[in-house]
Design a protein around this motif. Structure first.
Motif, PDB file in Angstrom:
ATOM      1  N   TYR A  55       0.830  -1.195   0.000  1.00 35.01           N
ATOM      2  CA  TYR A  55       0.000   0.000   0.000  1.00 35.01           C
ATOM      3  C   TYR A  55       0.870   1.252   0.000  1.00 35.01           C
ATOM      4  O   TYR A  55       1.765   1.388   0.836  1.00 35.01           O
ATOM      5  CB  TYR A  55      -0.916   0.015   1.223  1.00 35.01           C
ATOM      6  CG  TYR A  55      -1.947  -1.077   1.250  1.00 35.01           C
ATOM      7  CD1 TYR A  55      -2.881  -1.204   0.214  1.00 35.01           C
ATOM      8  CD2 TYR A  55      -2.007  -1.993   2.294  1.00 35.01           C
ATOM      9  CE1 TYR A  55      -3.831  -2.208   0.223  1.00 35.01           C
ATOM     10  CE2 TYR A  55      -2.961  -2.999   2.319  1.00 35.01           C
ATOM     11  CZ  TYR A  55      -3.870  -3.103   1.282  1.00 35.01           C
ATOM     12  OH  TYR A  55      -4.812  -4.107   1.299  1.00 35.01           O
ATOM     13  N   VAL A 109      -6.355   0.656   7.483  1.00 35.19           N
ATOM     14  CA  VAL A 109      -6.454  -0.228   6.316  1.00 35.19           C
ATOM     15  C   VAL A 109      -6.309  -1.669   6.805  1.00 35.19           C
ATOM     16  O   VAL A 109      -5.240  -2.082   7.240  1.00 35.19           O
ATOM     17  CB  VAL A 109      -5.376   0.101   5.267  1.00 35.19           C
ATOM     18  CG1 VAL A 109      -5.486  -0.834   4.072  1.00 35.19           C
ATOM     19  CG2 VAL A 109      -5.499   1.557   4.817  1.00 35.19           C
ATOM     20  N   THR A 111      -6.791  -5.715   5.905  1.00 30.55           N
ATOM     21  CA  THR A 111      -6.901  -6.707   4.844  1.00 30.55           C
ATOM     22  C   THR A 111      -7.135  -8.066   5.488  1.00 30.55           C
ATOM     23  O   THR A 111      -6.307  -8.539   6.269  1.00 30.55           O
ATOM     24  CB  THR A 111      -5.620  -6.745   3.988  1.00 30.55           C
ATOM     25  OG1 THR A 111      -5.288  -5.408   3.568  1.00 30.55           O
ATOM     26  CG2 THR A 111      -5.815  -7.625   2.763  1.00 30.55           C
ATOM     27  N   LEU A 166     -11.999  -8.408  -2.355  1.00 33.46           N
ATOM     28  CA  LEU A 166     -10.772  -8.615  -3.117  1.00 33.46           C
ATOM     29  C   LEU A 166     -10.790  -9.973  -3.807  1.00 33.46           C
ATOM     30  O   LEU A 166     -11.438 -10.907  -3.342  1.00 33.46           O
ATOM     31  CB  LEU A 166      -9.562  -8.540  -2.187  1.00 33.46           C
ATOM     32  CG  LEU A 166      -9.363  -7.232  -1.418  1.00 33.46           C
ATOM     33  CD1 LEU A 166      -8.187  -7.373  -0.450  1.00 33.46           C
ATOM     34  CD2 LEU A 166      -9.143  -6.066  -2.366  1.00 33.46           C
ATOM     35  N   THR A 175     -11.228  -9.375   1.890  1.00 33.52           N
ATOM     36  CA  THR A 175     -11.846  -8.052   2.001  1.00 33.52           C
ATOM     37  C   THR A 175     -10.817  -7.007   2.401  1.00 33.52           C
ATOM     38  O   THR A 175      -9.931  -7.268   3.213  1.00 33.52           O
ATOM     39  CB  THR A 175     -12.973  -8.069   3.061  1.00 33.52           C
ATOM     40  OG1 THR A 175     -14.065  -8.847   2.585  1.00 33.52           O
ATOM     41  CG2 THR A 175     -13.485  -6.674   3.343  1.00 33.52           C
ATOM     42  N   LEU A 176     -10.977  -5.831   1.814  1.00 33.77           N
ATOM     43  CA  LEU A 176     -10.210  -4.654   2.223  1.00 33.77           C
ATOM     44  C   LEU A 176     -11.165  -3.692   2.912  1.00 33.77           C
ATOM     45  O   LEU A 176     -12.226  -3.367   2.368  1.00 33.77           O
ATOM     46  CB  LEU A 176      -9.580  -3.976   1.000  1.00 33.77           C
ATOM     47  CG  LEU A 176      -8.953  -2.592   1.230  1.00 33.77           C
ATOM     48  CD1 LEU A 176      -7.737  -2.705   2.135  1.00 33.77           C
ATOM     49  CD2 LEU A 176      -8.567  -1.953  -0.095  1.00 33.77           C
ATOM     50  N   THR A 201      -7.047  -0.637  -3.387  1.00 34.45           N
ATOM     51  CA  THR A 201      -7.384  -1.962  -3.933  1.00 34.45           C
ATOM     52  C   THR A 201      -6.501  -2.286  -5.126  1.00 34.45           C
ATOM     53  O   THR A 201      -5.984  -3.409  -5.244  1.00 34.45           O
ATOM     54  CB  THR A 201      -8.862  -2.000  -4.360  1.00 34.45           C
ATOM     55  OG1 THR A 201      -9.689  -1.762  -3.215  1.00 34.45           O
ATOM     56  CG2 THR A 201      -9.232  -3.339  -4.963  1.00 34.45           C
ATOM     57  N   VAL A 204      -3.019  -3.611  -4.217  1.00 37.61           N
ATOM     58  CA  VAL A 204      -2.846  -4.920  -3.600  1.00 37.61           C
ATOM     59  C   VAL A 204      -3.325  -6.050  -4.502  1.00 37.61           C
ATOM     60  O   VAL A 204      -3.104  -7.230  -4.192  1.00 37.61           O
ATOM     61  CB  VAL A 204      -3.578  -4.975  -2.235  1.00 37.61           C
ATOM     62  CG1 VAL A 204      -5.066  -5.176  -2.390  1.00 37.61           C
ATOM     63  CG2 VAL A 204      -2.964  -6.024  -1.320  1.00 37.61           C
TER      64      VAL A 204
END
Length: 205
Positions: A55, A109, A111, A166, A175-176, A201, A204
């Motif tokens: 990121y 953030v 993940t 994701l 999921t983000l 998004t 990544v």
């Protein structure tokens, strides 16, 4: 803020129960449950001073049209680690959480990956905290986010939290979660938060 330390909160239990029957370009390495698990485990109990995922908050901030300085870590909690990782083997769930800042605001953030849908349900306590949602609103929002197409941000009504499904290499779901500010308050507009989530998004995937 960490997720798995809370165990089965009322919010996550309610959301997971509701969603139990639902189906759910950056050059980065394919995201997988095993890979994210190894990354989370490598952070240990103390976390790290850098985010182990690709990121770039400065680039994402610029892509979102936000004219403010951006960087790693929280401005308010400088002593907190930039990244933390958590793994739960019974589900299984892997979570890597990174904190950034835009101006004076923290950007959270998270993940997450699981072996089955829906990964965003595992983030229910964080969504509720960051967006300031009631339990009913949380359930409705999490269901909507879980049904969205991969790569499309779904924002809370307040516009401070965005969830993006994701693409996961192999079986499972990922999921983000991007949260700007706290408890539903942010200087960024709803449109800017959506663009920020979309840019992260792309970094990544």
């Amino acid at each position: 803020m960490r997720l798995l330390r809370y165990g089965a909160t009322i919010a996550s239990v309610a959301v997971i129960a509701l969603l139990a029957g639902c189906e759910s370009g950056s050059g980065a390495a394919p995201l997988s449950l095993s890979g994210l698990t190894k990354t989370a485990e490598s952070l240990g109990t103390k976390g790290a001073g850098t985010c182990p995922l690709p990121y770039d908050i400065a680039k994402a901030t610029k892509a979102a049209g936000v004219d403010a300085s951006a960087g790693t870590g929280s401005v308010k909690d400088a002593d907190e680690p930039v990244a933390t990782g958590e793994v739960r083997s019974d589900n299984p769930v892997a979570l890597v959480s990174c904190t950034f800042h835009i101006g004076e605001e923290s950007v959270h953030v998270h993940t997450a990956a699981t072996d089955k849908p829906q990964a965003n349900a595992q983030l229910a306590p964080l969504i509720q905290y960051l967006a300031g949602l009631s339990l009913n609103d949380l359930i409705a929002y999490t269901k909507k986010a879980g049904e969205a197409k991969a790569g499309e941000p779904v924002l809370t009504d307040g516009g401070t939290v965005a969830v993006v499904r994701l693409k996961l290499d192999g079986e499972g779901d990922a999921t983000l979660l991007v949260g700007v500010g706290e408890s539903g308050h942010s200087a960024l507009s709803r449109d800017q938060v959506g663009k920020l989530a979309k840019a992260l998004t792309a970094q990544v995937q």
